[in-house]
Structures are given as structure tokens and as C-alpha cells.
Design an enzyme around this catalytic site. Structure first.
Site: not given
Ligand SMILES: Cc1ncc(COP(=O)(O)O)c(C=O)c1O
Length: 370
Positions: A47, A99, A170, A195
Site C-alpha cells: 500500500r 469534469y 487536469d 485515458k
Molecule cells: C477530464 C477528466 N478528468 C478526470 C476524470 C476522472 O477519471 P477516472 O474516470 O479515471 O476516475 C475523467 C474521466 O472521464 C476526465 O475525463
């Protein structure tokens, strides 16, 4: 070294016992102590840290030009760790088109713990006006999801520095190949590694990268090891493997996206296309200034409304109608239905994650239904 070389080597350690050229998956949750009670292998308990997570953190830190990285089980867990690292009562400035998963996380999980304002981050004056004595963090997302809106990373980092705030970006939509926020003045970069970094739509993950190993970063490391929302060694192995081809995959995504955006912009059924690589994008000049490449994500509006949008996605054969992005396969999504009623996303918008199929096949598929 250049990104292509870093992507292949910075997350790989030749195994010194077997001489395996590719770092093996270490499933062991615990590591043997030496006679003096020390840890000769450098690991204690999975962990807290493990060899595959270390490899993943090393390669992403190197690609983002950062000092260190912390990997998590999802992108949302990575984002949440930044919010958890703040003192209770802290105020956050976030984008009004953040998001939706992270926006809901703040609104639902941090209600009564943190305060936040969702504002238009393209308005620098508004950012200055929104800062109050409790403000500790500016959170940006550029390009944003799903409107592909850009905010000026350098200009916001100047505001953050002047006011002694942490500035996190982000960078999921761009990937480190298309945009380097730390080099533009950000303190922390976040990715959903689900992604582009993994790139094959078969693992969930998230990661944070810091420019400096400071007190705030130590708070984040504490959240990672005590909170324990960490990825498994197998997931880390797969993401590290995916990253090896990231620079080459991104070339294909970017090239296909530019051609698809130009095709859509010239189609009579299309009202507007949002892609930073189009001269018609309202922030094309900013995109040219702060992005290395324009990315593989876009969205477009249909002239004939929501019904036509749904007819288009249901008629496609090569594109898969699904959420998520950044995989080798092209995905298309009616975003309004996913985000729910408090979204600003237009009902006639379709979001596209442009994959690595041949561009002629993608255009033919869309041409057929439009
Ligand atoms: C721009 C963006 N940030 C964060 C996330 C969150 O990621 P996760 O789905 O891996 O938790 C996403 C998911 O679609 C995203 O498109």
C-alpha cells in the site's frame, strides 16, 4: 532525453536476478527485512509503495517534467487526494465546466468540509475577484470536457503565485505529449491514466505529478499511503506498458482529429466544431501558444438538434457509442445524457474521442449517417 525515449525507458527496470529485460509484475504485498531491520530492497508494504507503482510514477513524472508522482486507482481518486490534502474550510476555485465526476465529488463528498466556486477560468479578472482569504487552490482543466474550452495556464499561474495558492491542472484531455502544464507554471498536474496514458480502455487509474517536493506534496503522499486508494501492481504494469507507445499513439490521434475536425466543419449538417486545432476555435491562438499538439478530442453540434444527434450515434458502425476517451478505438457520446440536468452541455452536442483507425474509414462512417 526526448519523450519517445523517456516513455520507453523511464518506467522500466531490468530485473537484476533474472535479467528479464521487461520489469516483471511484483504481486507480493510485503518485502523482506534485512538483519538490522532495514529494507534492503527499498520496499516495505505494497500500500505504501511497490516496484510497479514506482515504475509508473517514475515515467509519468519524467514525461511531465516533474519532481515526483503519486499513482491512484482512478483519476477521481487522484483529484480527491488534492482536495483531501487541503485544510478543512479551504476555498477552491474551479472551472464552471469541470469534469462532472469531479464537480459532483466536490459538491457531494466535500459539502461542509471545503468551499468552492465554479467560474469561467477564461476570465482572469473574475478569478482575481473570486479569491478570498480562505482560497488555497485553483483547479483548471484545459482543454475542458466536453466543450474543449481552454484557459491560459501561464496567466493563471501568475495569479496563483501572487496570491500564494496551489495551482493544479487536469491534463487528461491533452496528455503530456500535447501539453506540459508544469513548464507553464502549474504546481500539480493530474491525469486520469484510464485515458491516453494507458490508451487501451482496459484499466482505470489516476496520477498526480508535482513540480516540487514540498509540504503540500507530503500531504498528498500521506493521503496516498494512509488513504490507500492505490492501483494494483498489475494495473500499474499495464499502464506503464501503454505509456511506451504514448508519443506515437498521440501522433495518430492528433493527425486523425485534425482531419476529422476539418471534415465536420465543412459538412452542411454540422452547426459548429470545437477542436483547438481549427482556426475557427475561439482560443486557437492560445492553443498555439500553450499546446505542443492539439490533441485527439473534439465535440460538434448538429444543426437539427438532439434527435439528429441521437440518430447519428445510433447509425455509426466504426465508432463505438460509449463514454470515456483516449483509447485506440474511436468513441462517440451524447454527452448531455451522461452529465445530467445541471450540465451546461448543449443537447445537440456529440463528443468524439478520435481513435487510431484509418481516417478514411472514420470519415466514411460519419459521412454515411450525417
Ligand atoms: C477530464 C477528466 N478528468 C478526470 C476524470 C476522472 O477519471 P477516472 O474516470 O479515471 O476516475 C475523467 C474521466 O472521464 C476526465 O475525463
Amino acid at each position: 532525453m526526448k519523450q519517445e525515449t523517456i516513455a520507453i525507458h523511464a518506467g522500466n527496470k531490468i530485473d537484476q536476478h533474472t535479467k528479464a529485460a521487461i520489469q516483471p509484475i511484483t504481486l507480493s504485498t510485503t518485502f523482506e527485512r534485512g538483519e538490522d531491520g532495514d529494507y534492503p530492497g527499498g520496499f516495505v508494504y505494497s500500500r505504501a509503495d511497490n516496484p510497479n507503482r514506482k515504475a509508473l510514477e517514475n515515467v509519468v513524472a519524467a514525461l511531465e517534467n516533474g519532481a515526483a508522482a503519486c499513482a491512484f486507482a482512478t483519476g477521481n481518486a487522484a483529484g480527491m487526494s488534492v482536495f483531501q490534502a487541503l485544510e478543512p474550510g479551504s476555498h477552491i476555485i474551479c472551472p464552471d465546466d469541470m469534469y462532472h465526476g469531479l464537480r459532483n465529488q466536490l459538491k457531494i463528498l466535500f459539502k461542509g468540509i471545503l468551499t468552492f466556486d465554479f467560474i469561467d477560468l477564461t476570465d482572469l479578472e473574475l478569478i482575481n475577484q473570486t479569491i478570498n482569504p480562505s482560497t488555497k487552490l485553483i483547479w483548471a482543466e484545459t482543454p475542458s470536457n466536453p466543450l474543449l474550452k481552454l484557459c491560459d495556464i501561464e496567466a493563471i499561474s501568475t495569479i496563483a503565485k501572487t496570491n500564494n495558492l496551489v495551482f493544479a491542472v487536469d491534463n487528461t484531455f491533452a496528455s503530456p505529449i500535447c501539453q506540459q502544464p508544469l513548464s507553464l507554471g502549474a504546481d500539480i498536474v493530474m491525469h486520469s491514466t484510464t485515458k491516453y496514458l494507458n490508451g487501451h480502455s482496459d484499466v482505470t487509474g489516476g496520477i498526480l505529478v508535482t513540480k516540487e517536493d514540498n509540504d503540500f506534496w507530503q500531504n498528498i503522499k500521506n493521503v496516498q499511503s494512509y488513504g490507500g486508494a492505490v492501483p494494483s501492481p498489475f494495473d500499474c504494469y499495464l499502464i506503464t506498458r501503454g505509456i511506451k507507445t504514448l508519443p506515437y499513439r498521440i501522433r495518430g490521434h492528433v493527425s486523425n482529429a485534425q482531419k476529422l475536425a476539418e471534415f465536420l466543419e465543412n459538412h452542411s449538417a454540422v452547426e459548429a466544431v470545437y477542436y483547438p486545432g481549427l482556426p475557427s476555435h475561439p482560443q486557437h491562438q492560445l492553443a498555439k501558444k500553450q499546446m505542443i499538439h492539439f490533441g485527439g478530442m473534439m465535440s460538434f453540434l448538429l444543426k437539427d438538434g438532439e434527435e439528429k444527434a441521437k440518430q447519428v450515434i445510433n447509425g455509426l458502425k466504426v465508432f463505438t457509442q460509449a463514454t470515456s476517451l483516449g483509447g485506440v478505438e474511436s468513441l462517440i457520446e451524447h454527452r448531455y445524457s451522461v452529465e445530467g440536468p445541471d450540465t451546461k452541455t448543449p443537447k445537440n452536442l456529440l463528443r468524439v474521442s478520435v481513435g487510431l483507425e484509418h481516417i478514411d474509414d472514420l470519415i466514411a462512417d460519419l459521412e454515411g449517417v450525417l
